[in-house]
Design a protein around this motif. Structure first.
Motif, PDB file in Angstrom:
ATOM      1  N   LEU A 197       4.462   5.112   4.680  1.00 23.24           N
ATOM      2  CA  LEU A 197       5.593   5.652   3.922  1.00 23.24           C
ATOM      3  C   LEU A 197       5.489   7.166   3.713  1.00 23.24           C
ATOM      4  O   LEU A 197       6.285   7.753   2.979  1.00 23.24           O
ATOM      5  N   ASN A 198       4.499   7.783   4.380  1.00 26.60           N
ATOM      6  CA  ASN A 198       4.306   9.236   4.315  1.00 26.60           C
ATOM      7  C   ASN A 198       4.134   9.747   2.882  1.00 26.60           C
ATOM      8  O   ASN A 198       4.692  10.789   2.509  1.00 26.60           O
ATOM      9  N   GLN A 199       3.369   9.011   2.116  1.00 32.48           N
ATOM     10  CA  GLN A 199       3.113   9.398   0.725  1.00 32.48           C
ATOM     11  C   GLN A 199       1.731  10.017   0.587  1.00 32.48           C
ATOM     12  O   GLN A 199       0.757   9.481   1.104  1.00 32.48           O
ATOM     13  N   GLU A 205      13.254   0.346  -0.310  1.00 32.04           N
ATOM     14  CA  GLU A 205      14.297   1.346  -0.046  1.00 32.04           C
ATOM     15  C   GLU A 205      14.448   1.599   1.448  1.00 32.04           C
ATOM     16  O   GLU A 205      15.561   1.793   1.944  1.00 32.04           O
ATOM     17  N   LYS A 206      13.354   1.560   2.164  1.00 31.05           N
ATOM     18  CA  LYS A 206      13.375   1.875   3.595  1.00 31.05           C
ATOM     19  C   LYS A 206      13.789   0.686   4.460  1.00 31.05           C
ATOM     20  O   LYS A 206      14.536   0.845   5.426  1.00 31.05           O
ATOM     21  N   TYR A 207      13.314  -0.511   4.107  1.00 34.60           N
ATOM     22  CA  TYR A 207      13.521  -1.667   4.985  1.00 34.60           C
ATOM     23  C   TYR A 207      14.326  -2.812   4.366  1.00 34.60           C
ATOM     24  O   TYR A 207      14.635  -3.789   5.063  1.00 34.60           O
ATOM     25  N   LYS A 208      14.631  -2.707   3.062  1.00 39.79           N
ATOM     26  CA  LYS A 208      15.373  -3.769   2.351  1.00 39.79           C
ATOM     27  C   LYS A 208      14.684  -5.127   2.492  1.00 39.79           C
ATOM     28  O   LYS A 208      15.314  -6.157   2.673  1.00 39.79           O
ATOM     29  N   SER A 234       9.041  -9.153   6.960  1.00 39.95           N
ATOM     30  CA  SER A 234       8.428  -7.945   6.416  1.00 39.95           C
ATOM     31  C   SER A 234       6.981  -7.799   6.888  1.00 39.95           C
ATOM     32  O   SER A 234       6.555  -6.712   7.298  1.00 39.95           O
ATOM     33  N   LEU A 235       6.259  -8.891   6.848  1.00 38.20           N
ATOM     34  CA  LEU A 235       4.851  -8.882   7.273  1.00 38.20           C
ATOM     35  C   LEU A 235       4.724  -8.504   8.740  1.00 38.20           C
ATOM     36  O   LEU A 235       3.871  -7.685   9.124  1.00 38.20           O
TER      37      LEU A 235
END
Length: 208
Positions: free
Chosen positions: A95-97, A126-129, A197-198
């Motif tokens: 997530l580039n955090q 937020e990025k992938y729902k 998601s996984l």
């Protein structure tokens, strides 16, 4: 022998185990250490970090957060992984955090004191729902026995007695109300969205 992650997010499971499988012996530790125990077959089964679950025998249960989790954070400061974690450190990179990664009860306590920290499950959503699967229930042996156990757990509504809430509140320095609100964010059944998601998470990890 069962690997026991002693975090609030698994409190309902531990209550279930004490009630229905009180004769099981456990080894307590944090996620990264439990992962190593599982890899060395020092425990028969455990919730292990999703990043470490690839090619393992895992059942459709895990530690899941939909939209937010509050206990997996990136906070302002120097870049620093949480040594207790495997999955969350990688998730932050995806997530580039940048900043300090915190997981578990210490992260939850920090969340209620420092609202500037970012929730990694929220950023993933937020990025992938999609919900995020932080850990999966995996086994080294006795699959039939553990499958029966997990099915029973997933079909039960777990009641947490006040005396246990009081005990964990004192231990973590997090209020009983905050613990109850937090546990509403955690689910354990891995269904279609969780598998999607996984799969996406594990695919991305191969690219970084």
């Amino acid at each position: 022998m069962f690997g026991h992650i002693d975090y609030l997010n698994l409190l309902p499971f531990h209550i279930f185990m004490k009630k229905h499988y009180y004769n099981y012996t456990t080894k307590k530790s944090y996620p990264a250490k439990i992962n190593k125990m599982f890899e060395k077959k020092e425990v028969d089964a455990a919730f292990i970090s999703s990043i470490k679950s690839k090619n393992k025998i895992c059942l459709d249960a895990g530690i899941i957060a939909n939209k937010k989790v509050l206990s997996v954070l990136v906070c302002k400061g120097e870049n620093k992984d949480d040594f207790e974690s495997n999955t969350s450190n990688i998730l932050a990179k995806i997530l580039n955090q940048k900043g300090e990664i915190l997981i578990g009860d210490k992260a939850l306590k920090r969340y209620y004191k420092d609202k500037t920290c970012k929730d990694l499950a929220s950023l993933w959503y937020e990025k992938y729902k999609l919900p995020f699967v932080f850990a999966r229930f995996c086994i080294n042996k006795n699959k039939k026995e553990y499958q029966k156990m997990i099915n029973k757990f997933l079909s039960h509504k777990i009641y947490i007695p006040n005396y246990i809430l009081k005990k964990y509140s004192k231990k973590t320095q997090i209020s009983q109300k905050e613990i109850k609100e937090y546990l509403k964010l955690i689910s354990y059944k891995i269904s279609h969205k969780e598998k999607k998601s996984l799969k996406k998470f594990l695919k991305i990890t191969r690219q970084i």
